[in-house]
Write an enzyme that holds these catalytic residues in place. Structure first.
Site, PDB file in Angstrom:
ATOM      1  N   LYS A   1       0.812  -1.083   0.170  1.00 46.93           N
ATOM      2  CA  LYS A   1      -0.161   0.082  -0.047  1.00 46.93           C
ATOM      3  C   LYS A   1       0.938   1.352   0.015  1.00 46.93           C
ATOM      4  O   LYS A   1       1.731   1.366   0.923  1.00 46.93           O
ATOM      5  CB  LYS A   1      -0.864   0.183   1.303  1.00 46.93           C
ATOM      6  CG  LYS A   1      -1.798   1.119   1.303  1.00 46.93           C
ATOM      7  CD  LYS A   1      -2.827   1.253   2.455  1.00 46.93           C
ATOM      8  CE  LYS A   1      -3.983   2.308   2.462  1.00 46.93           C
ATOM      9  NZ  LYS A   1      -4.677   2.135   3.524  1.00 46.93           N
TER      10      LYS A   1
ATOM     11  N   ARG B   1     -10.991   9.344   0.798  1.00 45.74           N
ATOM     12  CA  ARG B   1     -10.950  10.404   2.270  1.00 45.74           C
ATOM     13  C   ARG B   1     -12.100  11.283   2.356  1.00 45.74           C
ATOM     14  O   ARG B   1     -12.467  11.528   3.522  1.00 45.74           O
ATOM     15  CB  ARG B   1      -9.574  10.874   2.366  1.00 45.74           C
ATOM     16  CG  ARG B   1      -8.600   9.965   2.598  1.00 45.74           C
ATOM     17  CD  ARG B   1      -7.148  10.429   2.454  1.00 45.74           C
ATOM     18  NE  ARG B   1      -6.129   9.370   2.804  1.00 45.74           N
ATOM     19  CZ  ARG B   1      -4.691   9.418   2.687  1.00 45.74           C
ATOM     20  NH1 ARG B   1      -4.120  10.667   1.986  1.00 45.74           N
ATOM     21  NH2 ARG B   1      -3.857   8.443   2.604  1.00 45.74           N
TER      22      ARG B   1
ATOM     23  N   LYS C   1       1.069  10.193   5.419  1.00 37.53           N
ATOM     24  CA  LYS C   1       1.304   8.578   5.864  1.00 37.53           C
ATOM     25  C   LYS C   1       2.556   8.031   5.314  1.00 37.53           C
ATOM     26  O   LYS C   1       2.792   6.945   5.455  1.00 37.53           O
ATOM     27  CB  LYS C   1      -0.124   8.147   5.397  1.00 37.53           C
ATOM     28  CG  LYS C   1      -1.507   8.669   6.187  1.00 37.53           C
ATOM     29  CD  LYS C   1      -2.721   7.648   5.844  1.00 37.53           C
ATOM     30  CE  LYS C   1      -3.773   8.105   6.562  1.00 37.53           C
ATOM     31  NZ  LYS C   1      -4.766   7.454   6.379  1.00 37.53           N
TER      32      LYS C   1
ATOM     33  N   GLU D   1       7.838  -6.715   1.748  1.00 36.55           N
ATOM     34  CA  GLU D   1       6.476  -6.721   2.510  1.00 36.55           C
ATOM     35  C   GLU D   1       5.822  -8.299   2.163  1.00 36.55           C
ATOM     36  O   GLU D   1       4.978  -8.894   2.842  1.00 36.55           O
ATOM     37  CB  GLU D   1       5.674  -5.488   2.190  1.00 36.55           C
ATOM     38  CG  GLU D   1       5.894  -4.423   2.670  1.00 36.55           C
ATOM     39  CD  GLU D   1       5.818  -4.034   4.060  1.00 36.55           C
ATOM     40  OE1 GLU D   1       5.283  -5.038   4.754  1.00 36.55           O
ATOM     41  OE2 GLU D   1       6.375  -3.058   4.477  1.00 36.55           O
TER      42      GLU D   1
ATOM     43  N   LYS E   1      -2.026  -1.661  -3.816  1.00 39.38           N
ATOM     44  CA  LYS E   1      -2.879  -0.474  -3.786  1.00 39.38           C
ATOM     45  C   LYS E   1      -2.281   0.898  -4.017  1.00 39.38           C
ATOM     46  O   LYS E   1      -1.160   0.970  -2.890  1.00 39.38           O
ATOM     47  CB  LYS E   1      -3.807  -0.339  -2.611  1.00 39.38           C
ATOM     48  CG  LYS E   1      -4.626   0.837  -2.288  1.00 39.38           C
ATOM     49  CD  LYS E   1      -5.452   0.679  -1.172  1.00 39.38           C
ATOM     50  CE  LYS E   1      -6.377   2.062  -0.972  1.00 39.38           C
ATOM     51  NZ  LYS E   1      -7.055   2.308   0.271  1.00 39.38           N
TER      52      LYS E   1
ATOM     53  N   SER F   1     -10.062   5.027  -5.508  1.00 37.81           N
ATOM     54  CA  SER F   1     -10.914   6.164  -5.594  1.00 37.81           C
ATOM     55  C   SER F   1     -10.501   7.323  -6.783  1.00 37.81           C
ATOM     56  O   SER F   1     -11.214   7.907  -7.427  1.00 37.81           O
ATOM     57  CB  SER F   1     -11.439   7.014  -4.484  1.00 37.81           C
ATOM     58  OG  SER F   1     -10.329   7.525  -3.805  1.00 37.81           O
TER      59      SER F   1
ATOM     60  N   TYR G   1     -14.965   0.190  -7.756  1.00 34.21           N
ATOM     61  CA  TYR G   1     -16.127   0.952  -7.489  1.00 34.21           C
ATOM     62  C   TYR G   1     -17.140   0.611  -8.596  1.00 34.21           C
ATOM     63  O   TYR G   1     -18.154   0.842  -8.948  1.00 34.21           O
ATOM     64  CB  TYR G   1     -15.873   2.439  -7.230  1.00 34.21           C
ATOM     65  CG  TYR G   1     -15.192   2.704  -5.782  1.00 34.21           C
ATOM     66  CD1 TYR G   1     -15.805   2.512  -4.747  1.00 34.21           C
ATOM     67  CD2 TYR G   1     -13.778   2.951  -6.231  1.00 34.21           C
ATOM     68  CE1 TYR G   1     -14.898   2.651  -3.648  1.00 34.21           C
ATOM     69  CE2 TYR G   1     -12.880   3.338  -4.806  1.00 34.21           C
ATOM     70  CZ  TYR G   1     -13.464   2.946  -3.789  1.00 34.21           C
ATOM     71  OH  TYR G   1     -12.550   3.193  -2.567  1.00 34.21           O
TER      72      TYR G   1
END
Length: 401
Positions: free
Chosen positions: A268, A278, A290, A306, A321, A347, A386
């Site tokens: 991510k 968000r 972040k 990871e 992502k 998004s 989506y």
């Protein structure tokens, strides 16, 4: 002309030199005249006439062959276009096929009694629990069978330690109960992260401006167990804390939930593509960014670290992502692991396609289905998007599946 007449030998040399100069002058004039004629001639002829003059057969050594019907023939036995000659042929040899079963449909839910469109995500809504049920039922009718829930939490319930994340009477466990009761055969995934519940807007507990890793993992364990008890089929830690997959696996197993799967947000990235998400959850970071826990967009090899960790810690599915900007990372994970690979078509990617198609710049159906196919070609088994319901509807209408 000469005060002293030149010798005969000098005189002969002078004559030859003069003649040579005269010849060169005449030759230069001739060449200039010929070049002018060619230029004038070229300007007077059309481009069609110029190109028509080339005949691949009218040469001592022809540059193109002919078949027995005296038609042009390129001598190439291997012709890839034969496998593209018709839709039936293309369908028969197609390497990747997108079906509704590939999709996980993200749903935004809130505790209001109405559904509210998200301005930065056209045709996406914050759903009441009642409208969530309607949305799921419609998606099921097109073949979608997997969903993931994201809650918008009221501000008064948000705290630094995000205690609402493991409230057994919170919106997520109530939504889980409703869905599993009416649609027992669907798969419901739940997000494991603190940011929707955090007063700081971060994925972890904050102290002195830093995100605490191990304390956050403890809170994630509580959240995962609560969601499993409520009926979650797959928990999806999206926080990017170190060691959280193994910790969540241990917590679930200790409570008897050995069959609850973990879909790890393995790679991510600290991406700018998350803005509309968000907006939907009102979960923008309260300070900073972040980047101390999500991956640097410049790094690809880091995703393999990871991957190795998540596999060793018990992940069942690995996720990348965002999606389209990170197809190379998807491919790297596919090469490194035999676990199912998921991509989140996030998004920002969705919003870009919507904006371009609403402007008439792109054909929505074609570009969405091409995007979904790109994920499969890169190595994905699962696509969070989506567009899940709409893409499944298009697939059904076209009779592809």
């Amino acid at each position: 002309l000469f005060k002293d007449p030149p010798s005969s030998s000098v005189f002969i040399v002078m004559i030859f030199t003069g003649v040579a100069i005269l010849c060169l002058t005449v030759l230069n004039v001739h060449n200039s005249l010929q070049l002018s004629k060619v230029q004038v001639s070229s300007k007077s002829r059309s481009s069609t006439q110029l190109f028509a003059e080339f005949d691949p057969f009218a040469r001592e050594k022809p540059v193109l062959d002919t078949n027995r019907f005296n038609e042009p023939l390129v001598k190439q036995r291997v012709r890839p276009r034969r496998n593209r000659k018709s839709e039936a042929m293309r369908a028969m040899v197609r390497e990747n096929l997108v079906t509704p079963k590939d999709f996980i449909y993200p749903l935004f839910i809130h505790d209001s009694d109405y559904k509210e469109e998200i301005s930065s995500m056209p045709d996406c809504f914050r759903l009441s629990l009642a409208s969530m049920m309607d949305e799921v039922e419609e998606a099921i009718s097109y073949g979608v069978s997997c969903f993931i829930l994201f809650p918008k939490v009221p501000e008064n319930l948000k705290t630094n330690y995000a205690e609402e994340a493991y409230n057994p009477n919170g919106i997520v466990p109530r939504a889980l109960g409703m869905l599993k009761m009416k649609f027992p055969n669907i798969i419901v995934c739940t997000d494991i992260a603190l940011d929707p519940y955090s007063s700081m807007g971060h994925d972890g507990v904050v102290k002195d401006g830093k995100i605490l890793n191990d304390v956050t993992v403890m809170q994630l364990q509580k959240q995962a167990v609560m969601q499993a008890r409520a009926g979650s089929d797959i928990v999806a830690p999206s926080d990017m804390m170190d060691g959280r997959i193994g910790a969540v696996r241990d917590a679930l197993d200790s409570e008897g939930f050995t069959d609850v799967s973990i879909m790890a947000y393995t790679a991510k990235y600290a991406s700018a593509y998350y803005g509309p998400f968000r907006d939907a959850l009102d979960s923008h970071p309260g300070f900073g960014d972040k980047k101390t826990y999500q991956q640097d967009p410049a790094n690809g090899r880091e995703a393999l670290i990871e991957t190795a960790l998540d596999m060793a810690e018990g992940a069942d599915i690995l996720m990348v992502k965002p999606g389209m900007p990170y197809l190379d990372v998807i491919y790297r994970l596919r090469q490194a692991s035999n676990l199912p690979i998921a991509a989140y078509h996030v998004s920002g990617e969705y919003a870009m396609l919507k904006a371009a198609t609403q402007k008439g710049w792109l054909d929505e159906k074609k570009v969405v289905m091409e995007t979904m196919t790109c994920f499969k070609r890169a190595g994905c088994d699962i696509i969070l998007t989506y567009y899940a319901k709409q893409a499944a509807k298009w697939i059904a209408e076209d009779g592809i599946f």
